[in-house]
Motif scaffolding. Structure first.
Motif: not given
Length: 397
Positions: A84-95
């Protein structure tokens, strides 16, 4: 073979809840898929050129698209691992879902291309060159794709991956289409009748159907699907297992990729217990849900009456009437407010998601009439809500 690969190439392979372990499973499946499909493409393409068979060639390019799909899946799985980062607080799992959606379009494109070529072969058939060695090679292809499909299914079941289960389905489609290709070759050898174009159409249609299936399975979590009944029961029982929690309702789960979920739920607590004590219990449940369920759980606390016998009697009567009218619906947050000339019954009514406004209004009206029939002083203030749980199997209220 599957267990051998898992044990030797995935560290901590039993800890499937960890993001890094899930990623390792995805990478292993992608690499094995690339190797198998490139091998099959090379073999089938050579056979198709020698035999001048569009159905064999279509099958070969289907395997090549599967190899490309494995490459995209590999990239998608690695990108989904990003924290997770500031723009994606729930991570990038949907990629991972997006990568699978791209794969589905590639599969559809291959299907459409060879559907057109197969129709051309039906209009202008070419002489087939039957060779026994070609049939043997295609039988080998069936064996490889069958193993690859079962391999993906086993890995998919271990980490609950829709993408891998879609690959399993696609592989089984390849097994069927290759078997149909062999039948067309044997049919030509026996009868001299060329049904290659017709079989090619069948191959193309099965490939396109597999593409549609992959797209459907990956779009569901992206759009937002209903809660799986088993997940509903797991979270409900977990929260209600703590002392001081009398019941739960309004569970909503948001999927941010495989193994990455956020949920909110309303927990009912006795209204005569100190609010700080109840709040402490809620905080503990939220912390332990993250550790044991791997879910970021947010709990809203609802105080409920547990001792006033008159309120409990009225609530039980309302529940009984609702069960008679519509067993698939339920109620919660029941409160009784006594007025000078009337008694206000304030509660939420939960109905199945497929109920339209007309059906909601009809149920509300009948419930109100039945309650007023029990006591003319009752005035109902009802908030109608929809149930977010999938209705594939019965869910306890």
């Amino acid at each position: 073979m599957t267990e051998f690969l898992i044990r030797h190439f995935i560290k901590d392979y039993k800890d499937v809840e960890k993001i890094s372990v899930r990623t390792a499973y995805g990478v292993l499946a992608s690499i094995v898929g690339i190797f198998c499909n490139v091998f099959l493409f090379a073999v089938k393409f050579a056979v198709g050129l020698v035999m001048r068979s569009v159905s064999v060639t279509a099958d070969a390019f289907n395997n090549l698209s599967d190899a490309g799909s494995s490459i995209i899946s590999f990239v998608g799985v690695k990108m989904a691992e990003k924290p997770a980062d500031k723009d994606h607080p729930f991570g990038h799992g949907r990629i991972e879902y997006i990568a699978a959606l791209v794969v589905s379009f590639l599969v559809l494109e291959v299907g459409f291309t060879f559907l057109k070529d197969s129709i051309g072969k039906i209009r202008n058939p070419e002489t087939l060159n039957f060779q026994l060695v070609s049939v043997v090679i295609l039988i080998l292809s069936i064996a490889v794709k069958l193993w690859l499909g079962l391999f993906n299914r086993k890995l998919g079941e271990k980490i609950d991956s829709k993408v891998m289960m879609a690959v399993f389905t696609d592989s089984m489609g390849d097994v069927v289409t290759t078997a149909a290709t062999i039948l067309s070759l044997i049919f030509f050898a026996v009868t001299g009748i060329n049904i290659d174009g017709i079989v090619g159409v069948g191959v193309a249609l099965v490939v396109m159907w597999a593409g549609v299936g992959i797209a459907r399975d990956t779009l569901e979590p992206l759009i937002g699907e209903a809660i799986d009944p088993e997940v509903y029961r797991q979270i409900k029982h977990f929260v209600e297992g703590y002392d001081g929690i009398e019941g739960t309702h309004d569970l909503i789960v948001h999927n941010y990729g495989p193994g990455r979920s956020m949920a909110s739920i309303h927990a009912e607590v006795p209204n005569d217990v100190d609010i700080e004590k109840s709040h402490e219990i809620i905080d503990r449940i939220e912390r332990e849900a993250a550790k044991e369920l791997g879910i970021f759980l947010v709990i809203h606390m609802d105080p409920v009456e547990m001792k006033d016998k008159s309120v409990l009697r009225i609530r039980d009567k309302a529940v009984q009437i609702l069960n008679d009218l519509d067993p698939s619906s339920s109620l919660h947050d029941f409160r009784v407010v006594h007025g000078e000339h009337q008694i206000n019954l304030i509660f939420d009514l939960v109905v199945p998601i497929d109920y339209d406004d007309e059906k909601k209004d009809a149920l509300t009206l009948r419930l109100t009439e039945r309650l007023k029939g029990a006591d003319p002083r009752y005035e109902c203030v009802i908030t109608v809500e929809s149930d977010y749980v999938a209705q594939d199997s019965p869910v306890e209220k």
